[in-house]
Design a protein around this motif. Structure first.
Motif, PDB file in Angstrom:
ATOM      1  N   TRP A 100      -6.436  -1.817   2.561  1.00 54.73           N
ATOM      2  CA  TRP A 100      -5.742  -3.034   2.371  1.00 54.73           C
ATOM      3  C   TRP A 100      -4.012  -2.831   2.658  1.00 54.73           C
ATOM      4  O   TRP A 100      -3.508  -3.676   3.123  1.00 54.73           O
ATOM      5  CB  TRP A 100      -5.962  -3.550   1.002  1.00 54.73           C
ATOM      6  CG  TRP A 100      -5.388  -4.918   0.595  1.00 54.73           C
ATOM      7  CD1 TRP A 100      -4.444  -5.348   0.373  1.00 54.73           C
ATOM      8  CD2 TRP A 100      -6.125  -6.017   1.300  1.00 54.73           C
ATOM      9  NE1 TRP A 100      -4.217  -6.717   0.153  1.00 54.73           N
ATOM     10  CE2 TRP A 100      -5.425  -7.164   0.908  1.00 54.73           C
ATOM     11  CE3 TRP A 100      -7.516  -6.429   1.488  1.00 54.73           C
ATOM     12  CZ2 TRP A 100      -5.864  -8.604   0.848  1.00 54.73           C
ATOM     13  CZ3 TRP A 100      -7.895  -7.677   1.553  1.00 54.73           C
ATOM     14  CH2 TRP A 100      -7.185  -8.789   1.201  1.00 54.73           C
ATOM     15  N   SER A 101      -3.751  -1.677   2.248  1.00 53.73           N
ATOM     16  CA  SER A 101      -2.321  -1.129   2.321  1.00 53.73           C
ATOM     17  C   SER A 101      -1.855  -1.226   3.888  1.00 53.73           C
ATOM     18  O   SER A 101      -0.943  -1.534   4.478  1.00 53.73           O
ATOM     19  CB  SER A 101      -2.061   0.003   1.875  1.00 53.73           C
ATOM     20  OG  SER A 101      -2.206  -0.125   0.467  1.00 53.73           O
ATOM     21  N   PHE A 102      -2.888  -0.472   4.752  1.00 58.72           N
ATOM     22  CA  PHE A 102      -2.807  -0.437   6.297  1.00 58.72           C
ATOM     23  C   PHE A 102      -2.757  -1.868   6.723  1.00 58.72           C
ATOM     24  O   PHE A 102      -1.861  -2.009   7.563  1.00 58.72           O
ATOM     25  CB  PHE A 102      -3.996   0.100   6.658  1.00 58.72           C
ATOM     26  CG  PHE A 102      -3.812   0.574   8.299  1.00 58.72           C
ATOM     27  CD1 PHE A 102      -3.040   1.333   8.625  1.00 58.72           C
ATOM     28  CD2 PHE A 102      -4.762  -0.478   9.074  1.00 58.72           C
ATOM     29  CE1 PHE A 102      -3.063   1.581  10.190  1.00 58.72           C
ATOM     30  CE2 PHE A 102      -4.667  -0.297  10.369  1.00 58.72           C
ATOM     31  CZ  PHE A 102      -3.858   0.726  11.159  1.00 58.72           C
ATOM     32  N   ALA A 103      -3.827  -2.874   6.433  1.00 57.57           N
ATOM     33  CA  ALA A 103      -3.344  -4.018   6.862  1.00 57.57           C
ATOM     34  C   ALA A 103      -2.299  -4.820   6.540  1.00 57.57           C
ATOM     35  O   ALA A 103      -1.749  -5.537   7.167  1.00 57.57           O
ATOM     36  CB  ALA A 103      -4.826  -4.885   6.149  1.00 57.57           C
ATOM     37  N   LEU A 159       2.700   3.257   5.049  1.00 59.19           N
ATOM     38  CA  LEU A 159       2.278   2.573   3.859  1.00 59.19           C
ATOM     39  C   LEU A 159       0.993   2.935   2.852  1.00 59.19           C
ATOM     40  O   LEU A 159       0.693   3.201   1.838  1.00 59.19           O
ATOM     41  CB  LEU A 159       2.513   1.094   3.882  1.00 59.19           C
ATOM     42  CG  LEU A 159       2.209   0.103   2.940  1.00 59.19           C
ATOM     43  CD1 LEU A 159       3.098   0.402   1.667  1.00 59.19           C
ATOM     44  CD2 LEU A 159       2.097  -1.292   3.338  1.00 59.19           C
ATOM     45  N   ALA A 160      -0.201   2.904   3.918  1.00 59.19           N
ATOM     46  CA  ALA A 160      -1.360   3.327   3.333  1.00 59.19           C
ATOM     47  C   ALA A 160      -1.299   4.601   2.596  1.00 59.19           C
ATOM     48  O   ALA A 160      -1.810   4.716   1.567  1.00 59.19           O
ATOM     49  CB  ALA A 160      -2.456   3.314   4.401  1.00 59.19           C
ATOM     50  N   GLY A 161      -0.808   5.835   3.245  1.00 60.83           N
ATOM     51  CA  GLY A 161      -0.665   7.095   2.712  1.00 60.83           C
ATOM     52  C   GLY A 161       0.032   6.905   1.583  1.00 60.83           C
ATOM     53  O   GLY A 161      -0.506   7.656   0.602  1.00 60.83           O
ATOM     54  N   VAL A 162       1.247   6.373   1.607  1.00 57.99           N
ATOM     55  CA  VAL A 162       2.208   6.512   0.470  1.00 57.99           C
ATOM     56  C   VAL A 162       1.362   5.780  -0.822  1.00 57.99           C
ATOM     57  O   VAL A 162       1.577   6.455  -2.038  1.00 57.99           O
ATOM     58  CB  VAL A 162       3.380   6.032   0.666  1.00 57.99           C
ATOM     59  CG1 VAL A 162       4.327   5.691  -0.539  1.00 57.99           C
ATOM     60  CG2 VAL A 162       4.217   6.692   1.525  1.00 57.99           C
ATOM     61  N   TYR A 200      -1.176   6.539  -6.014  1.00 51.65           N
ATOM     62  CA  TYR A 200      -2.468   6.402  -6.868  1.00 51.65           C
ATOM     63  C   TYR A 200      -3.106   7.449  -7.278  1.00 51.65           C
ATOM     64  O   TYR A 200      -3.195   7.647  -8.666  1.00 51.65           O
ATOM     65  CB  TYR A 200      -3.105   5.120  -6.115  1.00 51.65           C
ATOM     66  CG  TYR A 200      -4.445   4.680  -6.850  1.00 51.65           C
ATOM     67  CD1 TYR A 200      -4.374   3.795  -7.936  1.00 51.65           C
ATOM     68  CD2 TYR A 200      -5.648   5.587  -6.732  1.00 51.65           C
ATOM     69  CE1 TYR A 200      -5.511   3.514  -8.677  1.00 51.65           C
ATOM     70  CE2 TYR A 200      -6.633   5.106  -7.481  1.00 51.65           C
ATOM     71  CZ  TYR A 200      -7.001   4.136  -8.388  1.00 51.65           C
ATOM     72  OH  TYR A 200      -7.715   3.677  -9.123  1.00 51.65           O
ATOM     73  N   LEU A 201      -3.179   8.347  -6.486  1.00 51.92           N
ATOM     74  CA  LEU A 201      -4.259   9.346  -6.771  1.00 51.92           C
ATOM     75  C   LEU A 201      -3.339  10.579  -7.711  1.00 51.92           C
ATOM     76  O   LEU A 201      -3.801  11.145  -8.663  1.00 51.92           O
ATOM     77  CB  LEU A 201      -4.944  10.108  -5.517  1.00 51.92           C
ATOM     78  CG  LEU A 201      -5.645   9.348  -4.652  1.00 51.92           C
ATOM     79  CD1 LEU A 201      -6.028  10.090  -3.210  1.00 51.92           C
ATOM     80  CD2 LEU A 201      -7.003   9.001  -5.402  1.00 51.92           C
TER      81      LEU A 201
END
Length: 715
Positions: free
Chosen positions: A107-110, A376-379, A384-385
Motif C-alpha cells: 500500500w505504501s508503494f502504491a 516510502l514502502a521500505g521506510v 513498523y518492524l
C-alpha cells in the motif's frame, strides 16, 4: 550548501508559521463536518466506531485543503473511499500472521506512485497509510471490519455534503488562478514601458490553463464570467510584447515610443481592473482615463506592425471587459466572439483508469516517482518492524510518523521531519496533560478532538509544526475514548515518533533523490523545447496557408512546462547539501543563471514573431520553414551537448542563416520598412532571426566551460 546549512534551512522552514494563510471559515466548516459524524456515531455505535468515523472525516477534510482545481466534494468523496478500502484491507491482513507488513509495504508503494498524479493525490494517499495504521489497532472481527471501513467512507461523504450545503467562495481557486494571470499581464505591461525587452513569468498562465480544465459537473455550473477569459489572456500576451519591442514594434525613441508607453499604461490599468473583478466577482471598475489611453482621438501615431498589435490589443481587452461587464456601455465595447474550445478534465469515475495508466508509466528504472515509491514502502515497513521489536503497544506511531515525513524531495522531507518530531512531542504532552489532569469523559474528549481538528485545518497552510501539534493532540483525545493509561501511552508515542522520524531522515540520506542531478537534463529539455517553439513560429511564416495554430500552441505549452520543470528543479537543488559539480562538471550555478536569461531572451523573440504571424492569404516567406528546422536540430544538439559535456556551437546555424539571408531575404531600405505590405513579413522574419541568433549566441557563451572561455580569451 553544506549538510549543516541545509538542515538548518529546512528545519526553520518546517517550524515557520505564517498567519496570513489561515482560512477560518473553511476550518470551521471542516471541523463541523467531523462533529456531525463523530457525535452521532459515538452515541449510536460506541467509542471504536466513533474513532473510525472521525479518522475518515478528518482526512477527507484535509484533502479538500490541498491545492486542486477539482470540485471539493469530489476530493472528499475520493479520500473517503480510499480510506475505507485501506482500512478494510488492513483489518483483513492484521489477523493473519506476517500478512500486515506485506500489505503495508504494497500500500505504501502504491501511495508513492500516486505522486505521479500530483501533490494532492500523493498527500491523500500517504494519509490513507497513516489511517490504516491507527484504525487497525482496534480489535474487531472481519464482519465489523466492513462497518469500520464504511464509517471511514461515511466521514468523507459527510464532508462532501457539508461542502455542498455550505459553499465558501465557490470557484475561488479558478478565480484566483485566472486573476493571477491577468495581474501578471498587467505587471508585464508596466515592465515593458521601461524595459522593452522584459520577459513575462508564464507560471500564472500555466496555472490558469490547468484551472480552465473542467469536469462535466463543473462545466454545467461554471460562472459565465469565467467562460473564455483565459483564451483572451493568451492573445493579449503577444500583443503587449509586439507593441513594446523596438526592433519589430514601436520605434525606440520619438512619438511612437511615447504612444506605445501610453497604450501599455492604459492596458495595465484595465488588466488590473479585470484581475480585481475576476477575483472578487464584482463589476468591472477602471479609471476614466483608461479608454482614452488605449484609443485616443485623432490620427494614429503608431504604424506598421505596432499599429496592428495595438488594434489587436484593444480588441482583446474589449472582449475581456465585455465578458465581465456586458450590461455597461464603454468606449471599448466591440464584437464578442465565442471561445475557441474548452479544456476537459475527466470526472471521478473516468479518472480511475487514467490514474492507473499514469502511475504505471512511472514503473521503470530511473524515474523519481518509482524511487520515491520504493523508498516510502521500505521506510514505512522498516519503521513498523523495528517498532514491533520494542514490544510497545503504540509502536505503530513509528510507521505513521515515517509515512507522514517522507516526501519526494530533500527540502520537504527534512523540514517535515523536524516539524513532525517537534509538533508531535508538544501535542502529545499537552493533550496527555489535559487528559491526565482533567479526566474528561467520552463526550468531552470528542469535543476536544473536534477543536483540535479545527486548529489543524486552520494552520494547514501556514506551518507544519503547528498543524502536527494539533493533529497529535487530536489523536490523543480520540484514542482516550479507549481504555489505557494516558501517561504511559504518551511516553510510547513520543518514543515511537522519534524512532519513525529518525528512520525516515536516515533513509532519505542513504537513498536520496537529488534534484541537483537532474538539472542538466532539465536544462537540455528547456533548450530543445524553446528551439521547437521558435521553429514552429518560423514554419507559420514559411507556409501561412497550411499553418496549423495548434502546432505553435502545443510547442509554446511544451516550452512553458520545460521552463517550469527547470525552475522547480533549480529551486529544490538550491536547498540540497550536494554540489552541482559532482553531478555535472560542465555546469555551475552561475552558468545556470545565465542560461535562464539566454533562454528567456530566445523565448521572448519567438513570442514577438508569433505576435506577427501572417494571415492565411499572405505570401509565404521562402526558406523560413527550412531555417526553422535547422534551428530545431541545432537546439536539440545543444541540449544533447549539455548532457554529454560536449561544447555547444551554433556556427553552422549562423552560416546557414547568412546563406539564406543573401539568397532569399534581399536587403530593404530601412526608410521604406513596413511601407509595403508584401515586404512586411520578410522584414519581421529578417529582424526576428537576427534576434534569435543573438539569443543563441548568449546561450552559447553561457554554456561555455571555464577552460573553453579561457582558451577563447587567450585566442
Amino acid at each position: 550548501m553544506s549538510w549543516f546549512a541545509a538542515l538548518r534551512h529546512t528545519g526553520r522552514a518546517g517550524l515557520r508559521w505564517e498567519r496570513a494563510y489561515t482560512d477560518p471559515k473553511r476550518a470551521v466548516r471542516g471541523a463541523l463536518a467531523v462533529a456531525l459524524v463523530v457525535f452521532p456515531v459515538l452515541a449510536l455505535g460506541g467509542a471504536r466506531e466513533a474513532t473510525s468515523a472521525a479518522m475518515g472525516a478528518f482526512i477527507a477534510g484535509t484533502a479538500t485543503f490541498q491545492r486542486s482545481f477539482r470540485p471539493r466534494p469530489t476530493l472528499a468523496v475520493a479520500a473517503g473511499v480510499g480510506l475505507g478500502v485501506s482500512t478494510f484491507l488492513g483489518y483483513l491482513a492484521v489477523g493473519v500472521p506476517g500478512m500486515f507488513p506485506l500489505l503495508l509495504a504494497a500500500w505504501s508503494f502504491a501511495a508513492g506512485l500516486a505522486w505521479a498524479l500530483g501533490p494532492t493525490a500523493g498527500v491523500v494517499a500517504a494519509n490513507t497509510v497513516t489511517v490504516m495504521l491507527v484504525v487497525v489497532q482496534l480489535p474487531v472481527s472481519v464482519p465489523t471490519a466492513v462497518d469500520h471501513a464504511l464509517l471511514c467512507a461515511l466521514g468523507g461523504g459527510v464532508q462532501a455534503l457539508v461542502i455542498a450545503v455550505w459553499p465558501i467562495r465557490n470557484w475561488g481557486a479558478q478565480r484566483d488562478a485566472l486573476a493571477d494571470a491577468y495581474a501578471e499581464l498587467a505587471h508585464y505591461a508596466r515592465r515593458l514601458r521601461h524595459d522593452p525587452h522584459a520577459t513575462i513569468d508564464p507560471e500564472p498562465l500555466m496555472q490558469a490553463r490547468h484551472a480552465a480544465a473542467l469536469t462535466p459537473w463543473q462545466e454545467r455550473r461554471r460562472p459565465p464570467e469565467l467562460h473564455g477569459l483565459r483564451a483572451v489572456a493568451e492573445r493579449i500576451r503577444p500583443a503587449l510584447a509586439a507593441i513594446a519591442d523596438p526592433e519589430i514594434g514601436a520605434a525606440a525613441e520619438g512619438p511612437e515610443r511615447d504612444r506605445a508607453r501610453e497604450v501599455l499604461a492604459g492596458a495595465a490599468q484595465l488588466l488590473d481592473a479585470l484581475a480585481r473583478a475576476i477575483r472578487s466577482g464584482e463589476p468591472l471598475d477602471y479609471p476614466k482615463s483608461t479608454p482614452a489611453a488605449l484609443a485616443p482621438p485623432g490620427p494614429p501615431v503608431l504604424r506598421g506592425p505596432a499599429q496592428r498589435a495595438a488594434r489587436r490589443l484593444t480588441t482583446q481587452l474589449s472582449r475581456a471587459s465585455g465578458a465581465l461587464d456586458r450590461g455597461r456601455e464603454t468606449p471599448l465595447t466591440g464584437p464578442v466572439t465565442g471561445p475557441d474550445g474548452g479544456l476537459r478534465r475527466p470526472g471521478l469515475a473516468a479518472m480511475a483508469p487514467v490514474a492507473v495508466r499514469t502511475a504505471w508509466r512511472q514503473v521503470r528504472l530511473g524515474t523519481p516517482v518509482l524511487h520515491h515509491a520504493v523508498r516510502l514502502a521500505g521506510v514505512v515497513t522498516a519503521a513498523y518492524l523495528l517498532a514491533r521489536l520494542t514490544g510497545l503497544h503504540h509502536s505503530y506511531w513509528a510507521a505513521m510518523t515515517a509515512a507522514m515525513v517522507i516526501r519526494p524531495d530533500f527540502g520537504q522531507t527534512y523540514s517535515r521531519g523536524v516539524a513532525r518530531v517537534a509538533g508531535t512531542v508538544v501535542g502529545v504532552l499537552l493533550a496527555t496533560a489535559v487528559v491526565e489532569l482533567g479526566r474528561p469523559d467520552q463526550w468531552v474528549s470528542c469535543a476536544l478532538a473536534v477543536v483540535c481538528i479545527g486548529g489543524a485545518y486552520l494552520t494547514l497552510k501556514t506551518g507544519y509544526a503547528v498543524t502536527t501539534t494539533c493533529i497529535s493532540a487530536y489523536v490523543v483525545f480520540l484514542l482516550d475514548l479507549l481504555p489505557g493509561s494516558a501517561l504511559h501511552t504518551a511516553w510510547e508515542r513520543v518514543l515511537m515518533t522519534l524512532l519513525g522520524g529518525a528512520v525516515a531522515l536516515l533513509a532519505y540520506a542513504l537513498f536520496p533523490t537529488w534534484e541537483t542531478a537532474r538539472l542538466p537534463e532539465r536544462t537540455a529539455e528547456w533548450i530543445a523545447a524553446v528551439g521547437r517553439y521558435a521553429a514552429a513560429v518560423l514554419a507559420g511564416y514559411g507556409d501561412p496557408a497550411g499553418r496549423d495554430p495548434h502546432t505553435v500552441r502545443s510547442a509554446l505549452l511544451e516550452a512553458r512546462e520545460a521552463r517550469a520543470d527547470f525552475l522547480q528543479a533549480r529551486e529544490k537543488a538550491a536547498a540540497e547539501p550536494v554540489a552541482l559539480a559532482a553531478h555535472s562538471p560542465q555546469l555551475t550555478r552561475t552558468q545556470l543563471g545565465r542560461v535562464r536569461e539566454a533562454l528567456g531572451y530566445l523565448s521572448r523573440v519567438a513570442l514577438l514573431m508569433e505576435a506577427h504571424l501572417p494571415p492565411e492569404e499572405a505570401e509565404p516567406v521562402s526558406g523560413a520553414t527550412g531555417f526553422g528546422e535547422r534551428l530545431a536540430r541545432a537546439t536539440a544538439a545543444a541540449g544533447a551537448a549539455v548532457l554529454t559535456g560536449a561544447p555547444v556551437d551554433f556556427a553552422g546555424l549562423r552560416a546557414a542563416h547568412r546563406a539564406w539571408e543573401e539568397s532569399e531575404l534581399p536587403a530593404t531600405d530601412p526608410e521604406l520598412a513596413f511601407s509595403h505590405r508584401g515586404s512586411e513579413q520578410q522584414d519581421v522574419v529578417r529582424s526576428g532571426c537576427r534576434l534569435l541568433l543573438n539569443a543563441l549566441g548568449e546561450l552559447e557563451r553561457a554554456l561555455k566551460r571555464p577552460q573553453e572561455a579561457k582558451a577563447s580569451a587567450a585566442g
